[in-house]
Design an enzyme around this catalytic site. Structure first.
Site, PDB file in Angstrom:
ATOM      1  N   GLU A 105     -12.352 126.069  35.296  1.00 19.50           N
ATOM      2  CA  GLU A 105     -11.821 127.388  35.656  1.00 19.50           C
ATOM      3  C   GLU A 105     -10.411 127.492  35.106  1.00 19.50           C
ATOM      4  OE1 GLU A 105     -11.321 130.296  39.507  1.00 19.50           O
ATOM      5  OE2 GLU A 105     -10.451 128.292  39.649  1.00 19.50           O
ATOM      6  N   ILE A 106     -10.197 128.437  34.200  1.00 17.89           N
ATOM      7  CA  ILE A 106      -8.889 128.644  33.595  1.00 17.89           C
ATOM      8  C   ILE A 106      -8.126 129.663  34.433  1.00 17.89           C
ATOM      9  CG2 ILE A 106      -7.659 129.245  31.478  1.00 17.89           C
ATOM     10  CD1 ILE A 106      -9.567 126.767  31.349  1.00 17.89           C
ATOM     11  N   HIS A 142     -11.262 136.112  49.310  1.00 15.49           N
ATOM     12  CA  HIS A 142     -10.536 134.989  49.897  1.00 15.49           C
ATOM     13  C   HIS A 142      -9.791 135.448  51.143  1.00 15.49           C
ATOM     14  CE1 HIS A 142     -10.930 134.263  45.583  1.00 15.49           C
ATOM     15  NE2 HIS A 142     -10.934 132.972  45.852  1.00 15.49           N
ATOM     16  N   LYS A 174     -18.672 134.964  45.708  1.00 12.91           N
ATOM     17  CA  LYS A 174     -17.851 133.829  46.168  1.00 12.91           C
ATOM     18  C   LYS A 174     -17.060 134.235  47.408  1.00 12.91           C
ATOM     19  CE  LYS A 174     -13.965 130.893  44.786  1.00 12.91           C
ATOM     20  NZ  LYS A 174     -12.892 130.698  43.788  1.00 12.91           N
TER      21      LYS A 174
END
Length: 242
Positions: free
Chosen positions: A39-40, A135, A162
């Site tokens: 993951e960049i 999140h 996610k």
């Protein structure tokens, strides 16, 4: 079949190494540790311009051969992006069209709908996998709220929904795992993470409850979220539990 690059995620959960400093060197190390995907994190790497981002992605793919998730996290959801919101999403859109560029993009459910839709449309046009993320660094929503978040992510266009939350009890963790399993059983590809000390074990347990991705650190002292293990620790523990 949900894939990121050549990886079929429905066959086996992938370990994602978060690249947040010294991108080329850290990517090499993550590969040696056994990461499946990189993951960049443009926001944590401090990359703000298209040229630097393009060259960094090109070098990492050439050096490692691993699939890449492109992320430019907003400050609202724990990221370090300091520019304008339009510039943040425009950078993602421009990088998605690169030849041999990123294989997936992560865009927040909380992003402005118009900008979010443009990122998702660009990804799908280029044949890239879309992760729509949510999140909460302070608490865990209720079980029903988490199921609704997963549903809203899919309605927005997610290939993978996610959800990362902060538990205050083991029941919070159980609720997350239940929401993940319920969603997975009806065909939705999810990534479920409980952060912090109470949720640390979900980094290796959540894949057994439907999570198709788990995120890990490359350096033990540096992580993108509380509770991350190192890549090699996650790989070894998951292998023991299989």
């Amino acid at each position: 079949m949900i894939r990121i690059g050549p990886l079929a995620l429905e066959e086996k959960a992938a370990v994602v190494a978060v690249i947040l400093e010294n991108p080329i060197e850290t990517s090499r190390k993550a590969t040696e540790m056994g990461a499946d995907i990189l993951e960049i994190r443009l926001d944590l790497l401090g990359i703000r311009d298209l040229e630097t981002a393009s060259e960094t992605i090109r070098k990492i793919k050439s050096e490692t051969g691993l699939p890449l998730i492109l992320t430019n996290r907003s400050s609202i959801e724990g990221g370090k992006w300091e520019g304008k919101e339009a510039e943040r999403t425009e950078l993602l859109i421009n990088l998605l069209s690169l030849r041999n560029g990123p294989d997936a993009v992560d865009i927040e459910l909380s992003a402005g709908r118009e900008a979010r839709d443009r990122v998702i449309k660009a990804a799908k046009t280029c044949g890239k996998t879309v992760i729509v993320s949510f999140h909460n660094f302070s608490e865990t929503p209720t079980f029903q709220e988490m199921k609704t978040i997963f549903e809203e992510a899919f309605l927005a266009g997610a290939d993978i929904a996610k959800l990362a939350v902060m538990p205050h009890s083991m029941r919070d963790v159980l609720d997350l795992l239940r929401a993940s399993l319920d969603t997975r059983e009806v065909g939705g590809a999810v990534c479920a993470i409980a952060m912090g000390r109470l949720g640390k074990h979900t980094r290796v347990i959540a894949p057994f409850y439907g999570s198709v991705l788990t995120y890990a650190a490359v350096e033990g002292s540096v992580s993108a979220a509380p509770g991350q293990f190192q890549v090699d620790e996650v790989k070894k523990t998951m292998e023991l539990l299989e």
